[in-house]
Design a protein around this motif. Structure first.
Motif, PDB file in Angstrom:
ATOM      1  N   GLY A 251       4.277  -1.407   5.654  1.00 43.60           N
ATOM      2  CA  GLY A 251       3.449  -1.071   4.986  1.00 43.60           C
ATOM      3  C   GLY A 251       2.301  -0.505   4.485  1.00 43.60           C
ATOM      4  O   GLY A 251       1.264  -0.167   3.602  1.00 43.60           O
ATOM      5  N   ASP A 252       3.069   0.891   4.210  1.00 46.41           N
ATOM      6  CA  ASP A 252       2.458   2.098   3.476  1.00 46.41           C
ATOM      7  C   ASP A 252       2.354   1.366   2.050  1.00 46.41           C
ATOM      8  O   ASP A 252       3.293   1.602   1.591  1.00 46.41           O
ATOM      9  CB  ASP A 252       2.734   3.345   3.807  1.00 46.41           C
ATOM     10  N   PRO A 287      11.282   2.947   4.202  1.00 45.46           N
ATOM     11  CA  PRO A 287      10.719   2.540   5.476  1.00 45.46           C
ATOM     12  C   PRO A 287       8.979   3.021   5.795  1.00 45.46           C
ATOM     13  O   PRO A 287       8.412   2.449   6.574  1.00 45.46           O
ATOM     14  CB  PRO A 287      11.777   4.117   6.837  1.00 45.46           C
ATOM     15  N   ASP A 288       8.771   4.085   4.710  1.00 43.56           N
ATOM     16  CA  ASP A 288       8.010   4.008   4.876  1.00 43.56           C
ATOM     17  C   ASP A 288       6.940   4.492   4.186  1.00 43.56           C
ATOM     18  O   ASP A 288       8.159   5.046   2.464  1.00 43.56           O
ATOM     19  CB  ASP A 288       6.597   5.064   5.841  1.00 43.56           C
ATOM     20  N   GLY A 289       6.052   5.045   2.997  1.00 40.49           N
ATOM     21  CA  GLY A 289       5.447   5.194   1.786  1.00 40.49           C
ATOM     22  C   GLY A 289       5.624   7.170   1.552  1.00 40.49           C
ATOM     23  O   GLY A 289       5.740   6.527   0.619  1.00 40.49           O
ATOM     24  N   LEU A 348       6.681  -7.963   7.127  1.00 43.33           N
ATOM     25  CA  LEU A 348       7.201  -7.696   5.837  1.00 43.33           C
ATOM     26  C   LEU A 348       8.763  -7.529   5.944  1.00 43.33           C
ATOM     27  O   LEU A 348       9.082  -9.068   5.509  1.00 43.33           O
ATOM     28  CB  LEU A 348       6.982  -6.990   5.303  1.00 43.33           C
ATOM     29  N   ALA A 349       9.526  -7.764   7.247  1.00 44.32           N
ATOM     30  CA  ALA A 349      11.058  -7.951   7.141  1.00 44.32           C
ATOM     31  C   ALA A 349      11.341  -9.874   7.263  1.00 44.32           C
ATOM     32  O   ALA A 349      12.273  -9.923   6.525  1.00 44.32           O
ATOM     33  CB  ALA A 349      11.335  -7.475   8.245  1.00 44.32           C
ATOM     34  N   ALA A 350      10.012  -9.838   7.626  1.00 46.23           N
ATOM     35  CA  ALA A 350      10.240 -11.774   8.572  1.00 46.23           C
ATOM     36  C   ALA A 350      10.753 -12.708   7.051  1.00 46.23           C
ATOM     37  O   ALA A 350      10.908 -13.273   6.585  1.00 46.23           O
ATOM     38  CB  ALA A 350       9.104 -11.971   9.127  1.00 46.23           C
TER      39      ALA A 350
END
Ligand SMILES: CSC[C@@H](O)[C@@H](O)C(=O)COP(=O)(O)O
Length: 354
Positions: A251-252, A287-289, A348-350
């Motif tokens: 979500g970043d 994985p992240d921002g 988000l993965a879904a």
């Protein structure tokens, strides 16, 4: 509706956003190098529009190809690499390129070069059509979420919303991502006033969002980027909503520089702050921002204001075009499929699996 980009008779036509709102200048080109330059210089800009422009730029490139079928793979590879190098942050550009690479990979062996090009053309047009449809879906999900989260205020009055940069028709082809949500919320009688922050240094908020809102007759006021915390303190903002250039798996979110400060201020003042972006802006592979490449632009964009020198030419400058807002400051991520609130990693993965 404003026609920010179109592609007909092998010609790309776009509204040159650098001159708005003072001049409405449309440019037509069949030259893919000119189209790449338009992306680099922000004549066309905004993540979904960059994706659409990238797809059509690749089509312009392949239209210029005059070699044999055997020569096409190396030409196509370097063409796509050139387009991908134009702007690094908006993942929609890479999403569009990946779609066309897939069409190429699946059809090159079996198709004639003409049939292959026709399929790529169709794929590019579908990217464009999808982005228009995405705006309507995002707007609906966003308004539904706002009605839930802000029901306590809506019982007695309309809402004041902060937005940053430009996320409207100019950026998305359709009604917009964040601005699409705002437009629909306005049509449904939920909005008192839009507060649009200027978005230094290229002023997408002050020039472009203001232009779109004025065009639609939606009440708005423009502020400097540094004003939002003060307005929140005074109760002049009820929620914030912005777009995105790339959303990591947790979500970043990378968006126009200045977004993170608005989001942190909103969090501090207990105001919901949303991202609205199509699924094509989610990069589930990171994985992240910290993994999002952040574009650093020419220092003169900051040292000058639209051509007028305002700082010494030797002033050292950091001109990051985007920042990254940690997911924890967001109330939700509104996509064309649904609004994701709560756990972004699973939510988000879904979305990507559907
Ligand atoms: C729906 S557009 C979302 C983002 O692309 C937008 O907020 C933004 O940051 C645009 O930046 P720009 O540098 O003008 O391309």
């Amino acid at each position: 509706m404003i026609d920010a980009i179109s592609f007909n008779d092998s010609t790309l036509r776009y509204l040159d956003q650098r001159y708005l709102p003072l001049r409405e200048e449309y440019v037509s080109t069949r030259n893919y190098e000119e189209a790449i330059e338009a992306i680099k210089t922000l004549a066309v800009r905004g993540a979904p529009l960059i994706g659409v422009a990238a797809a059509y730029t690749i089509i312009l490139g392949i239209n210029s190809f005059q070699g044999t079928k055997e020569e096409f793979p190396s030409f196509f590879k370097s063409l796509v690499a050139e387009v991908e190098a134009s702007r690094p942050t908006a993942v929609n550009l890479f999403f569009a390129a990946a779609r066309l690479k897939k069409v190429y990979a699946e059809n090159y062996e079996t198709d004639t070069i003409e049939a292959l090009f026709a399929k790529m053309n169709t794929a590019a047009r579908k990217i464009h059509d999808d982005e228009i449809a995405n705006c309507d879906a995002m707007s609906r999900h966003g308004v539904d979420q706002i009605k839930i989260d802000l029901a306590h205020i809506l019982k007695t009055r309309k809402l004041n919303v902060l937005t940053h940069c430009n996320t409207g028709t100019l950026a998305c082809c359709g009604t917009g991502s964040a601005l699409g949500v705002i437009r629909l919320a306005w049509q449904e009688g939920l909005i008192e006033r839009v507060i649009t922050s200027e978005s230094r240094p290229l002023l997408q908020g002050l020039r472009l969002t203001a232009w779109e809102l004025e065009h639609d007759g939606i009440p708005f006021v423009s502020i400097s980027d540094s004003s939002s915390a003060f307005l929140m303190q005074r109760g002049m903002i009820d929620f914030g909503i912005v777009g995105a250039d790339r959303i990591a798996a947790n979500g970043d979110t990378a968006n126009k520089i200045g977004t993170c400060a608005h989001a942190i201020s909103a969090y501090h003042h207990n105001l919901p702050f949303y991202i609205a972006a199509p699924v094509s802006t989610i990069d589930i592979t990171i994985p992240d921002g910290t993994h999002i490449p952040i574009e650093e632009r020419n220092a003169d964009e900051l040292r000058t204001i639209f051509g007028t020198q305002v700082a010494s030419p030797t002033t050292p400058v950091l001109n990051y075009a985007f920042d990254v807002t940690p997911g924890k400051y967001l109330r939700g991520i509104i996509t064309d499929k649904e609004a994701v609130v709560g756990n972004y990693i699973t939510g988000l993965a879904a979305l990507m699996e559907e």
